[in-house]
Each structure stands twice: as structure tokens, then as C-alpha cells.
Motif scaffolding. Structure first.
Motif, PDB file in Angstrom:
ATOM      1  N   THR A 140     -73.766 -60.061   5.932  1.00 25.07           N
ATOM      2  CA  THR A 140     -73.701 -59.373   4.867  1.00 25.07           C
ATOM      3  C   THR A 140     -74.259 -60.338   3.866  1.00 25.07           C
ATOM      4  O   THR A 140     -73.511 -61.079   3.119  1.00 25.07           O
ATOM      5  CB  THR A 140     -72.119 -59.129   4.788  1.00 25.07           C
ATOM      6  OG1 THR A 140     -72.128 -57.901   5.954  1.00 25.07           O
ATOM      7  CG2 THR A 140     -72.239 -57.803   3.486  1.00 25.07           C
ATOM      8  N   THR A 195     -68.717 -51.462   3.370  1.00 22.56           N
ATOM      9  CA  THR A 195     -69.546 -52.268   4.278  1.00 22.56           C
ATOM     10  C   THR A 195     -68.673 -53.329   5.472  1.00 22.56           C
ATOM     11  O   THR A 195     -68.842 -53.095   6.581  1.00 22.56           O
ATOM     12  CB  THR A 195     -70.582 -53.080   3.557  1.00 22.56           C
ATOM     13  OG1 THR A 195     -71.304 -52.259   2.975  1.00 22.56           O
ATOM     14  CG2 THR A 195     -71.314 -53.956   4.562  1.00 22.56           C
ATOM     15  N   SER A 225     -66.749 -51.274   7.905  1.00 19.96           N
ATOM     16  CA  SER A 225     -67.495 -50.677   9.045  1.00 19.96           C
ATOM     17  C   SER A 225     -68.073 -51.932   9.918  1.00 19.96           C
ATOM     18  O   SER A 225     -68.361 -51.602  11.362  1.00 19.96           O
ATOM     19  CB  SER A 225     -68.925 -50.087   8.390  1.00 19.96           C
ATOM     20  OG  SER A 225     -69.908 -51.065   8.228  1.00 19.96           O
ATOM     21  N   ASP A 230     -74.407 -50.740   2.572  1.00 21.99           N
ATOM     22  CA  ASP A 230     -75.016 -50.359   3.827  1.00 21.99           C
ATOM     23  C   ASP A 230     -73.644 -50.237   4.689  1.00 21.99           C
ATOM     24  O   ASP A 230     -72.643 -50.974   4.653  1.00 21.99           O
ATOM     25  CB  ASP A 230     -76.012 -50.928   4.159  1.00 21.99           C
ATOM     26  CG  ASP A 230     -77.153 -51.089   3.539  1.00 21.99           C
ATOM     27  OD1 ASP A 230     -77.438 -49.939   2.940  1.00 21.99           O
ATOM     28  OD2 ASP A 230     -77.693 -52.190   3.058  1.00 21.99           O
ATOM     29  N   SER A 231     -73.681 -49.685   6.081  1.00 16.92           N
ATOM     30  CA  SER A 231     -72.579 -49.458   6.878  1.00 16.92           C
ATOM     31  C   SER A 231     -73.160 -49.209   8.274  1.00 16.92           C
ATOM     32  O   SER A 231     -74.223 -48.470   8.274  1.00 16.92           O
ATOM     33  CB  SER A 231     -71.756 -48.582   6.600  1.00 16.92           C
ATOM     34  OG  SER A 231     -72.254 -47.236   6.495  1.00 16.92           O
ATOM     35  N   SER A 274     -77.361 -47.699  11.574  1.00 19.58           N
ATOM     36  CA  SER A 274     -76.913 -47.909  10.404  1.00 19.58           C
ATOM     37  C   SER A 274     -77.307 -46.629   9.395  1.00 19.58           C
ATOM     38  O   SER A 274     -77.868 -45.887   9.733  1.00 19.58           O
ATOM     39  CB  SER A 274     -77.613 -49.036   9.601  1.00 19.58           C
ATOM     40  OG  SER A 274     -79.063 -48.628   9.091  1.00 19.58           O
TER      41      SER A 274
END
Length: 254
Positions: free
Chosen positions: A21, A33, A36, A103-104, A200
């Protein structure tokens, strides 16, 4: 510079996946994020966080999950691709995924499903469709990824770290803003597989946009033989005409 190293692995016989990340001043989005990633089921996972020197509370929030993060460093960098290279350098997983702030993963079972399926030992690069979240409406739109058409997003890619030893690091320069796309195109087609598992969900603010990005992607397509020179020129002309129309029509109505 702030750095830390810990170990966090789910109890699983699956291959080790390093999820990297990249974050900078994203206190509002980084927790979702990170959760997740942490909540991925039945997968052997290593979490690496590369922070660009945040001063908005991001580091304090990350400290809540220090026992889950295998590696965290916070220091200035030369941009996202420099940060990504730092993540690759410390990754100990066989496979790598980038899930950046905002994002995840599309579900808690993404990695489990992908690595539960049988695949050829030749496969070293996996990609999928992806969801784009409209931050204004809250709606999600599924984008159909297509490697041959160049529709691919690095958050929805999982690949073997060993590819970097063959095809190099991400290019770090202000002049190139599609280094991930350049790297992806270096991978031989026979090593690439599309999965039907959507990897994603991505914030629309984080998706590369704009003319310079478009021009560079088309140039990469030409270099790797995806398109002809005539198609390259016509695509750029069409893009500019489309942008001009969008600019002229609203201004004429004022």
C-alpha cells in the motif's frame, strides 16, 4: 524517516502474497484500504505500507494496526513509482499486489478464490475486471479488463515478484506517468492469465486520467506492437477533437 518491521501471516498453506500500500496524507481513506487487506480470508499474506511522509494523522491511524503490518516506512519519495519500487524491494512474498490508499479488495475472499483455482505453473501474471466507485453518486461501475486492448489497472493485478528481476523496476521520472503499464507490457503473453474474480474496487479520484496519460499509453501500445503508427496518430487526433468539442459546446451555451 520512520520505519518498522513486524510479521503478520494468516494461517494458510497458500502461497505468500505481499500486498503493498502506497500512501501519502490519506487519513480519510487508508483505514478502509488496510482493513480490506487484513480481512482477506484463508490466505498467507504480508502487508507492506510505504508512506511518503504523511503529516495529517495517517501514521497515527496506521499505528493501530502495527501488529498486522509486516513492514512500514515513512519518508519522502520521488513519486508513486519510487514508492512502489521501495515496496517491491522489501516484499518477501512470491506474489505481489498493489492496493493503494483509497482502493480496496472487491471482497474478503478475492485472494482465497484466485489461489484456490488451479492454474498453469507458467502463469506469473494475473489480472481481472475492476470496479470504479463514483465518489459523487456512490455507485460502482464494473470495467471489463482486456490485456490485448490495454485495459488493465495495477490494483487489479497480482504478479510474481521474480518478474522484476527479469524486466526491471518501475521507471521513476516525472516524464513517464505510465510506468506500471510499461512494465506490464514487458511480460510475455503466455505468462498472463485473466481471472473471473474481480480483484479491486477503486476510487475514481485515483484512476489515471488526462491527455498526457492517454498519449503515453498509446505510445506504449505502439512500441509493443498493439497498434499501428497510423492508428496511434488517429487516436491522438480523435482524443484532441473530443476534448475540444467538450470545451467548446459548454462555452457556447454560456
Amino acid at each position: 524517516m520512520i520505519s518498522s518491521e513486524n510479521s503478520y501471516l494468516n494461517n494458510s498453506a497458500s502461497p505468500l502474497v505481499t500486498v503493498i500500500t502506497v500512501v501519502y496524507n490519506a487519513v480519510a481513506t487508508i483505514e478502509a484500504t488496510l482493513l480490506s487487506i487484513i480481512n482477506q480470508q484463508d490466505i498467507n499474506i504480508e502487508i507492506v505500507v510505504i508512506d511518503g511522509g504523511s503529516d495529517d494523522g495517517t501514521l497515527e491511524l496506521l499505528s493501530k494496526y502495527k501488529d498486522k503490518i509486516a513492514y512500514l516506512i515513512s519518508e519522502p519519495d520521488k513519486g508513486i513509482y519510487d514508492a512502489m519500487n521501495k515496496g517491491v524491494a522489501v516484499a518477501s512474498g512470491e506474489w505481489i499486489n498493489f492496493m493503494n490508499a483509497g482502493d480496496s479488495f472487491a471482497s474478503v475472499s478475492v485472494l482465497k478464490k484466485i489461489f484456490s483455482d488451479s492454474m498453469s505453473p507458467d502463469i506469473q501474471f494475473i489480472y481481472s475486471d475492476f470496479n470504479i466507485l463514483n465518489t459523487r453518486s456512490g455507485n460502482e461501475e464494473r470495467v471489463i479488463a482486456d490485456y490485448e486492448k490495454g485495459i488493465i489497472l495495477h490494483q487489479s493485478v497480482i504478479y510474481k515478484k521474480s518478474l522484476h528481476s527479469i524486466y526491471g523496476k518501475y521507471v521513476v521520472t516525472k516524464k513517464i506517468i505510465v510506468s506500471d503499464y510499461l512494465f506490464f507490457n514487458s511480460v510475455p503473453r503466455e505468462m498472463i492469465m485473466k481471472t473471473n474474480v474481480v480483484i479491486s474496487t477503486n476510487n475514481d479520484n485515483g484512476v489515471s486520467q488526462g491527455a498526457w496519460c492517454y498519449y503515453q499509453k498509446k505510445c506504449v501500445d505502439y512500441i509493443f506492437g498493439r497498434i499501428s503508427f497510423s492508428y496511434l496518430i488517429s487516436a491522438i487526433v480523435y482524443f484532441n477533437c473530443k476534448a475540444l468539442v467538450k470545451f467548446v459546446i459548454p462555452n457556447r451555451t454560456k
